[in-house]
Scaffold this motif. Structure first.
Motif, PDB file in Angstrom:
ATOM      1  N   TYR A  89      39.291  21.319  -2.932  1.00 48.75           N
ATOM      2  CA  TYR A  89      38.547  22.425  -2.314  1.00 48.75           C
ATOM      3  C   TYR A  89      38.840  22.480  -0.816  1.00 48.75           C
ATOM      4  O   TYR A  89      39.040  23.554  -0.245  1.00 48.75           O
ATOM      5  CB  TYR A  89      37.045  22.223  -2.519  1.00 48.75           C
ATOM      6  N   ALA A  90      38.813  21.317  -0.172  1.00 46.24           N
ATOM      7  CA  ALA A  90      39.026  21.269   1.275  1.00 46.24           C
ATOM      8  C   ALA A  90      40.414  21.786   1.644  1.00 46.24           C
ATOM      9  O   ALA A  90      40.577  22.540   2.619  1.00 46.24           O
ATOM     10  CB  ALA A  90      38.843  19.840   1.780  1.00 46.24           C
ATOM     11  N   GLN A 144      42.387  23.899  -0.021  1.00 46.72           N
ATOM     12  CA  GLN A 144      42.492  25.350  -0.203  1.00 46.72           C
ATOM     13  C   GLN A 144      41.684  26.110   0.852  1.00 46.72           C
ATOM     14  O   GLN A 144      42.112  27.148   1.356  1.00 46.72           O
ATOM     15  CB  GLN A 144      42.020  25.739  -1.606  1.00 46.72           C
ATOM     16  N   ALA A 145      40.491  25.573   1.195  1.00 47.87           N
ATOM     17  CA  ALA A 145      39.678  26.229   2.221  1.00 47.87           C
ATOM     18  C   ALA A 145      40.410  26.242   3.555  1.00 47.87           C
ATOM     19  O   ALA A 145      40.419  27.243   4.274  1.00 47.87           O
ATOM     20  CB  ALA A 145      38.341  25.506   2.358  1.00 47.87           C
ATOM     21  N   SER A 146      41.056  25.121   3.882  1.00 48.90           N
ATOM     22  CA  SER A 146      41.792  25.031   5.135  1.00 48.90           C
ATOM     23  C   SER A 146      42.944  26.037   5.166  1.00 48.90           C
ATOM     24  O   SER A 146      43.185  26.698   6.187  1.00 48.90           O
ATOM     25  CB  SER A 146      42.319  23.607   5.326  1.00 48.90           C
ATOM     26  N   ARG A 174      43.021  28.819   3.795  1.00 47.58           N
ATOM     27  CA  ARG A 174      42.473  30.169   3.882  1.00 47.58           C
ATOM     28  C   ARG A 174      41.727  30.412   5.188  1.00 47.58           C
ATOM     29  O   ARG A 174      41.033  31.416   5.327  1.00 47.58           O
ATOM     30  CB  ARG A 174      41.549  30.425   2.681  1.00 47.58           C
ATOM     31  N   VAL A 216      39.446  28.293   6.853  1.00 47.90           N
ATOM     32  CA  VAL A 216      38.176  27.610   7.101  1.00 47.90           C
ATOM     33  C   VAL A 216      38.410  26.403   8.015  1.00 47.90           C
ATOM     34  O   VAL A 216      39.336  25.625   7.804  1.00 47.90           O
ATOM     35  CB  VAL A 216      37.538  27.150   5.774  1.00 47.90           C
ATOM     36  N   ASP A 263      28.925  28.186  -5.447  1.00 49.97           N
ATOM     37  CA  ASP A 263      29.602  28.613  -4.216  1.00 49.97           C
ATOM     38  C   ASP A 263      29.891  30.115  -4.238  1.00 49.97           C
ATOM     39  O   ASP A 263      29.731  30.804  -3.222  1.00 49.97           O
ATOM     40  CB  ASP A 263      30.910  27.842  -4.040  1.00 49.97           C
TER      41      ASP A 263
END
Length: 246
Positions: free
Chosen positions: A21-22, A24-26, A28, A30, A206
Protein backbone atom coordinates in the motif's frame (compact mmCIF):
# COMPACT_ATOMS: atom_id res chain seq x y z
CA UNK A 1 -16.98 -32.92 11.67
CA UNK A 2 -18.23 -30.19 13.93
CA UNK A 3 -16.05 -27.54 12.33
CA UNK A 4 -16.12 -24.80 9.72
CA UNK A 5 -14.42 -24.89 6.33
CA UNK A 6 -13.79 -21.74 4.30
CA UNK A 7 -12.64 -23.01 0.92
CA UNK A 8 -11.57 -19.66 -0.55
CA UNK A 9 -10.08 -18.24 2.64
CA UNK A 10 -6.41 -17.44 2.91
CA UNK A 11 -3.65 -15.73 4.82
CA UNK A 12 -1.48 -12.78 3.84
CA UNK A 13 1.70 -11.31 5.25
CA UNK A 14 0.54 -8.16 7.01
CA UNK A 15 3.85 -6.34 6.67
CA UNK A 16 4.14 -7.12 2.95
CA UNK A 17 0.62 -5.82 2.32
CA UNK A 18 1.30 -2.63 4.31
CA UNK A 19 4.49 -1.96 2.34
CA UNK A 20 2.58 -2.65 -0.88
CA UNK A 21 0.00 0.00 0.00
CA UNK A 22 2.77 2.42 0.96
CA UNK A 23 4.67 1.87 -2.29
CA UNK A 24 1.60 2.46 -4.47
CA UNK A 25 0.52 5.49 -2.42
CA UNK A 26 3.98 7.00 -2.81
CA UNK A 27 3.91 6.45 -6.59
CA UNK A 28 0.57 8.27 -6.71
CA UNK A 29 1.90 11.35 -4.92
CA UNK A 30 1.13 10.62 -1.27
CA UNK A 31 3.78 11.94 1.13
CA UNK A 32 4.74 9.42 3.82
CA UNK A 33 6.65 10.82 6.79
CA UNK A 34 8.20 8.09 8.90
CA UNK A 35 9.40 8.68 12.47
CA UNK A 36 6.98 11.59 12.72
CA UNK A 37 4.88 11.63 15.88
CA UNK A 38 1.74 13.70 16.27
CA UNK A 39 2.19 15.58 19.55
CA UNK A 40 -1.02 17.60 19.52
CA UNK A 41 -3.60 19.60 17.61
CA UNK A 42 -4.57 23.28 17.56
CA UNK A 43 -8.36 23.54 17.64
CA UNK A 44 -10.43 26.63 16.91
CA UNK A 45 -14.00 27.14 15.74
CA UNK A 46 -14.88 23.44 16.21
CA UNK A 47 -12.20 22.36 13.74
CA UNK A 48 -8.52 21.45 13.71
CA UNK A 49 -6.38 24.28 12.43
CA UNK A 50 -2.93 22.79 12.86
CA UNK A 51 -1.29 19.43 13.54
CA UNK A 52 1.78 19.61 15.78
CA UNK A 53 4.47 16.96 15.27
CA UNK A 54 7.97 16.29 16.57
CA UNK A 55 9.30 17.48 13.20
CA UNK A 56 7.27 20.63 12.78
CA UNK A 57 3.71 21.85 12.39
CA UNK A 58 1.29 21.14 9.54
CA UNK A 59 -1.60 23.39 8.57
CA UNK A 60 -4.73 21.27 8.62
CA UNK A 61 -7.27 20.97 5.86
CA UNK A 62 -8.83 17.60 6.59
CA UNK A 63 -7.48 15.25 9.26
CA UNK A 64 -8.15 11.55 9.79
CA UNK A 65 -7.17 9.52 12.84
CA UNK A 66 -6.42 5.91 11.91
CA UNK A 67 -3.53 4.81 14.12
CA UNK A 68 -4.63 1.44 15.51
CA UNK A 69 -3.95 0.99 19.19
CA UNK A 70 -3.09 4.69 19.62
CA UNK A 71 -6.42 6.01 18.34
CA UNK A 72 -7.78 6.85 21.79
CA UNK A 73 -4.62 8.68 22.83
CA UNK A 74 -4.37 10.75 19.63
CA UNK A 75 -8.06 11.67 19.60
CA UNK A 76 -7.80 12.90 23.20
CA UNK A 77 -5.12 15.34 22.03
CA UNK A 78 -7.85 16.94 19.92
CA UNK A 79 -10.30 16.91 22.83
CA UNK A 80 -12.32 13.98 21.45
CA UNK A 81 -12.84 11.01 23.78
CA UNK A 82 -13.49 7.80 21.88
CA UNK A 83 -15.55 4.90 23.30
CA UNK A 84 -12.54 2.64 22.88
CA UNK A 85 -10.44 0.46 25.19
CA UNK A 86 -7.02 -0.87 24.20
CA UNK A 87 -5.73 -4.39 24.84
CA UNK A 88 -2.46 -6.14 23.94
CA UNK A 89 -2.52 -8.86 21.27
CA UNK A 90 0.34 -11.34 21.10
CA UNK A 91 1.67 -13.88 18.63
CA UNK A 92 4.77 -16.02 18.17
CA UNK A 93 6.52 -18.16 15.55
CA UNK A 94 8.39 -21.45 15.63
CA UNK A 95 11.56 -22.48 13.89
CA UNK A 96 11.11 -23.11 10.13
CA UNK A 97 9.67 -26.48 9.11
CA UNK A 98 9.16 -28.09 5.72
CA UNK A 99 5.81 -27.07 4.19
CA UNK A 100 2.97 -29.17 5.60
CA UNK A 101 0.23 -26.81 6.84
CA UNK A 102 -1.58 -25.49 3.77
CA UNK A 103 -4.53 -23.88 5.55
CA UNK A 104 -5.20 -21.80 8.63
CA UNK A 105 -6.39 -23.76 11.66
CA UNK A 106 -8.31 -21.85 14.34
CA UNK A 107 -9.95 -23.07 17.54
CA UNK A 108 -12.55 -20.86 19.20
CA UNK A 109 -12.56 -22.93 22.40
CA UNK A 110 -8.74 -22.88 22.71
CA UNK A 111 -8.38 -19.26 21.46
CA UNK A 112 -5.50 -20.43 19.29
CA UNK A 113 -4.84 -20.24 15.56
CA UNK A 114 -1.98 -21.56 13.43
CA UNK A 115 -0.76 -20.89 9.91
CA UNK A 116 2.55 -21.67 8.19
CA UNK A 117 4.45 -18.75 6.67
CA UNK A 118 6.29 -18.76 3.34
CA UNK A 119 9.52 -19.19 5.34
CA UNK A 120 8.23 -22.35 7.00
CA UNK A 121 7.60 -20.83 10.42
CA UNK A 122 4.40 -21.77 12.23
CA UNK A 123 2.72 -18.52 13.21
CA UNK A 124 0.68 -19.00 16.39
CA UNK A 125 -1.82 -16.43 17.60
CA UNK A 126 -4.94 -16.20 19.71
CA UNK A 127 -7.12 -13.85 21.69
CA UNK A 128 -6.12 -10.47 23.06
CA UNK A 129 -4.92 -10.16 26.64
CA UNK A 130 -7.74 -9.87 29.24
CA UNK A 131 -6.60 -6.49 30.59
CA UNK A 132 -6.32 -2.95 29.28
CA UNK A 133 -2.73 -1.94 28.62
CA UNK A 134 -0.62 0.04 26.15
CA UNK A 135 2.47 -2.08 26.70
CA UNK A 136 3.83 -4.06 23.75
CA UNK A 137 5.93 -6.40 25.89
CA UNK A 138 5.28 -10.10 25.36
CA UNK A 139 4.38 -12.20 28.39
CA UNK A 140 5.15 -15.70 29.62
CA UNK A 141 1.54 -16.57 30.46
CA UNK A 142 0.40 -15.88 26.89
CA UNK A 143 3.34 -17.85 25.50
CA UNK A 144 2.34 -20.82 27.65
CA UNK A 145 -1.32 -20.47 26.68
CA UNK A 146 -0.58 -20.35 22.93
CA UNK A 147 1.91 -23.20 23.15
CA UNK A 148 -0.60 -25.36 25.02
CA UNK A 149 -3.30 -24.63 22.44
CA UNK A 150 -0.95 -25.30 19.51
CA UNK A 151 0.21 -28.66 20.92
CA UNK A 152 -3.40 -29.63 21.71
CA UNK A 153 -4.33 -29.01 18.05
CA UNK A 154 -1.14 -30.36 16.45
CA UNK A 155 0.58 -32.72 18.93
CA UNK A 156 3.82 -33.20 16.94
CA UNK A 157 4.69 -29.52 17.53
CA UNK A 158 5.59 -30.47 21.10
CA UNK A 159 9.33 -30.59 20.40
CA UNK A 160 9.50 -27.63 18.00
CA UNK A 161 11.46 -24.58 19.20
CA UNK A 162 10.02 -21.08 19.40
CA UNK A 163 11.97 -18.37 17.57
CA UNK A 164 10.31 -15.17 18.73
CA UNK A 165 7.24 -13.66 20.35
CA UNK A 166 5.81 -10.17 20.01
CA UNK A 167 2.87 -8.00 21.06
CA UNK A 168 0.87 -5.11 19.66
CA UNK A 169 -2.06 -3.01 20.85
CA UNK A 170 -5.63 -3.38 19.61
CA UNK A 171 -8.42 -0.81 19.96
CA UNK A 172 -11.75 -2.36 20.93
CA UNK A 173 -15.25 -0.89 20.95
CA UNK A 174 -18.10 -2.20 23.10
CA UNK A 175 -19.79 -3.93 20.15
CA UNK A 176 -16.55 -5.10 18.47
CA UNK A 177 -17.35 -2.99 15.41
CA UNK A 178 -15.28 -0.08 14.08
CA UNK A 179 -16.00 3.63 14.29
CA UNK A 180 -15.95 5.23 10.84
CA UNK A 181 -17.03 8.68 9.79
CA UNK A 182 -17.40 12.09 11.41
CA UNK A 183 -16.26 13.38 14.79
CA UNK A 184 -17.43 16.35 16.90
CA UNK A 185 -14.89 18.47 14.97
CA UNK A 186 -15.94 19.44 11.45
CA UNK A 187 -12.68 18.44 9.71
CA UNK A 188 -11.62 15.49 11.87
CA UNK A 189 -12.56 12.04 10.57
CA UNK A 190 -12.33 8.71 12.38
CA UNK A 191 -11.41 5.22 11.19
CA UNK A 192 -10.73 3.30 14.38
CA UNK A 193 -11.91 0.64 16.81
CA UNK A 194 -11.10 -2.24 14.44
CA UNK A 195 -9.72 -4.43 17.21
CA UNK A 196 -8.15 -7.60 15.79
CA UNK A 197 -9.64 -7.68 12.30
CA UNK A 198 -9.24 -4.33 10.57
CA UNK A 199 -6.54 -5.70 8.28
CA UNK A 200 -9.03 -7.73 6.26
CA UNK A 201 -11.43 -4.83 5.72
CA UNK A 202 -8.83 -2.20 4.86
CA UNK A 203 -9.49 -2.00 1.08
CA UNK A 204 -13.22 -1.25 1.30
CA UNK A 205 -12.87 0.89 4.45
CA UNK A 206 -10.24 3.07 2.76
CA UNK A 207 -12.39 3.43 -0.35
CA UNK A 208 -15.42 4.75 1.51
CA UNK A 209 -13.44 6.83 4.00
CA UNK A 210 -11.71 8.55 1.05
CA UNK A 211 -15.10 9.12 -0.54
CA UNK A 212 -16.44 10.52 2.75
CA UNK A 213 -13.58 12.99 3.16
CA UNK A 214 -13.66 14.08 -0.50
CA UNK A 215 -17.42 14.74 -0.39
CA UNK A 216 -17.44 16.09 3.18
CA UNK A 217 -20.34 13.72 3.84
CA UNK A 218 -20.39 10.28 5.42
CA UNK A 219 -20.93 7.59 2.78
CA UNK A 220 -24.30 5.81 3.33
CA UNK A 221 -22.61 2.43 3.84
CA UNK A 222 -20.66 3.88 6.78
CA UNK A 223 -23.58 5.52 8.57
CA UNK A 224 -24.24 2.58 10.96
CA UNK A 225 -20.64 2.87 12.21
CA UNK A 226 -21.04 6.36 13.65
CA UNK A 227 -19.58 7.10 17.07
CA UNK A 228 -23.01 8.33 18.24
CA UNK A 229 -24.40 4.79 18.23
CA UNK A 230 -22.90 4.27 21.68
CA UNK A 231 -24.89 7.22 23.07
CA UNK A 232 -28.15 6.00 21.51
CA UNK A 233 -27.47 2.28 22.23
CA UNK A 234 -27.92 1.51 18.54
CA UNK A 235 -25.08 -1.02 18.65
CA UNK A 236 -23.95 -3.34 15.89
CA UNK A 237 -23.67 -7.08 16.29
CA UNK A 238 -20.37 -8.08 14.72
CA UNK A 239 -19.22 -10.50 17.43
CA UNK A 240 -19.25 -13.40 14.98
CA UNK A 241 -16.88 -11.68 12.58
CA UNK A 242 -13.77 -13.43 13.88
CA UNK A 243 -12.77 -16.02 16.43
CA UNK A 244 -9.57 -14.20 17.35
CA UNK A 245 -10.70 -12.48 20.53
CA UNK A 246 -14.43 -12.78 20.88
Amino acid sequence: MGGLWHSDGGAARHDAVAWGYAAQASRRGVEIHQRTEVEGFDVGGAKITRVRTNRGDISAGQVMIAVGGMNYDKAMKAGVELPIRCYPLQAMVTQPLKPWLHTLVSSVSLHTNLVQSSRGEIVIGGGSDPYQLYSTRSTLDMKEHLAEGAVHLIPFLHGVRLLRQWAGTTDMTADYSPIMGASPLSNLWLDCGWGTWGFKATPVADKYMAQTIANQKVAPILEPFTMERFATFDLLNEMGATAASH
